[in-house]
Design a protein around this motif. Sequence first.
Motif, PDB file in Angstrom:
ATOM      1  N   THR A 114       0.803  -1.234   0.000  1.00 24.57           N
ATOM      2  CA  THR A 114       0.000   0.000   0.000  1.00 24.57           C
ATOM      3  C   THR A 114       0.833   1.281   0.000  1.00 24.57           C
ATOM      4  O   THR A 114       0.346   2.339  -0.386  1.00 24.57           O
ATOM      5  N   GLY A 117      -0.599   4.518   0.976  1.00 21.81           N
ATOM      6  CA  GLY A 117      -2.020   4.186   1.164  1.00 21.81           C
ATOM      7  C   GLY A 117      -2.929   4.773   0.095  1.00 21.81           C
ATOM      8  O   GLY A 117      -4.157   4.646   0.180  1.00 21.81           O
ATOM      9  N   THR A 135      -1.864  -3.737   3.029  1.00 22.21           N
ATOM     10  CA  THR A 135      -0.688  -4.418   3.589  1.00 22.21           C
ATOM     11  C   THR A 135       0.596  -3.823   3.015  1.00 22.21           C
ATOM     12  O   THR A 135       0.595  -3.241   1.938  1.00 22.21           O
ATOM     13  N   ASP A 136       1.660  -4.015   3.748  1.00 19.93           N
ATOM     14  CA  ASP A 136       2.990  -3.668   3.224  1.00 19.93           C
ATOM     15  C   ASP A 136       4.029  -4.417   4.052  1.00 19.93           C
ATOM     16  O   ASP A 136       3.782  -4.735   5.218  1.00 19.93           O
ATOM     17  N   GLN A 139       7.121  -1.382   7.701  1.00 21.44           N
ATOM     18  CA  GLN A 139       6.344  -0.778   8.788  1.00 21.44           C
ATOM     19  C   GLN A 139       6.358   0.744   8.666  1.00 21.44           C
ATOM     20  O   GLN A 139       5.358   1.416   8.962  1.00 21.44           O
ATOM     21  N   LEU A 142       3.682   1.638   6.286  1.00 20.34           N
ATOM     22  CA  LEU A 142       2.354   1.483   6.918  1.00 20.34           C
ATOM     23  C   LEU A 142       2.052   2.638   7.864  1.00 20.34           C
ATOM     24  O   LEU A 142       0.914   3.090   7.962  1.00 20.34           O
ATOM     25  N   GLU A 146      -1.240   4.840   7.584  1.00 23.60           N
ATOM     26  CA  GLU A 146      -2.183   5.003   8.705  1.00 23.60           C
ATOM     27  C   GLU A 146      -2.404   6.479   8.996  1.00 23.60           C
ATOM     28  O   GLU A 146      -3.524   6.907   9.291  1.00 23.60           O
ATOM     29  N   PHE A 158      -5.097  -2.514   8.559  1.00 20.81           N
ATOM     30  CA  PHE A 158      -3.716  -2.551   8.062  1.00 20.81           C
ATOM     31  C   PHE A 158      -3.051  -3.828   8.539  1.00 20.81           C
ATOM     32  O   PHE A 158      -3.282  -4.257   9.669  1.00 20.81           O
ATOM     33  N   HIS A 160       0.923  -5.987   8.363  1.00 21.70           N
ATOM     34  CA  HIS A 160       2.327  -5.961   8.003  1.00 21.70           C
ATOM     35  C   HIS A 160       2.738  -7.355   7.567  1.00 21.70           C
ATOM     36  O   HIS A 160       2.406  -8.332   8.228  1.00 21.70           O
TER      37      HIS A 160
END
Length: 273
Positions: A114, A117, A135-136, A139, A142, A146, A158, A160
């Motif tokens: 993502t 995102g 997902t990714d 971190q 992400l 987020e 979400f 990981h």
Amino acid sequence: MARSLRDWLALSPLPRLEARLLWQQVLGVSRAWLIAHDADQPDAEQACAYQALEARRLAGEPMAYILGHREFWSRDFHVSPAVLIPRPDTELLVECGLQAIAGVPSPCVLDLGTGSGIVAISIALDRPDAQVRATDCSQAALDVAEMNARALGAKLLFSHGNWYDSQLDSEHYDLIVSNPPYIDSQDTHLVQGDLRFEPQGALTDGADGLSDLRCIVQGAVAHLRPGGALCVEHGWDQAAAVRALFHSSGFSDAVSLRDLAGIERVTWGRLPA
Ligand SMILES: C[S@@+](CC[C@H](N)C(=O)[O-])C[C@H]1O[C@@H](n2cnc3c(N)ncnc32)[C@H](O)[C@@H]1O
């Protein structure tokens, strides 16, 4: 000697638009304000802050990272060097995904890789009845996604992990979308221009450019509901290979869509119902 904003813009080695955006960033003002106040003289601290941004730009750093945001699908997204800079071409992936679930009530959607995102959040905001998971394997990416979801008021889940290895339900999704790394690791563009500054793990699969696409297309079969759709973005010369992957993985059809430059950029297909 004190200089007016008009002089700063005229004397900058940067294109005028970029110098103007950097001044807007330093002063926290709009374009209209800057035009109306072009005789104002920035103080020493503001001049120093501008020069620091100008030096970063002159060293080649992308404007999106310096400004910290980029527009996509008519919304403003925060970006950092942890994520790929949103590309206009990727709007075709959103368009394709939204069309694929147009007739599906409360669809379950999965966005693999993502980044900031942009794809998952755009779909979630345009289809508020959808349950979207993003997902990714990064971190840090992400965290950016987020932050964007919160700022734009999008409700998403979400996770990981490495592609489908992210606590996903099998045979659950009506739509899987992905813009994976698809640049061949030998491509010299990776060490040129803006790409030098972007995360290499977002750009290249470290192989022939097709290995992540292969994993995503083959793995989709176990995670889509019957009749579910997969839409992937890919490189300018990969459409035929990606369509072949769809066919050999059990999709009943595979169609490639052209971007605004006329290049086959997104391929999509459905599983048999
Ligand atoms: C080309 S970027 C796309 C980002 C975003 N979807 C966009 O369109 O701007 C690919 C993303 O896939 C993620 N990625 C790379 N390898 C991955 C893997 N094995 N599993 C999950 N995500 C991965 C990268 O961290 C990166 O955020």
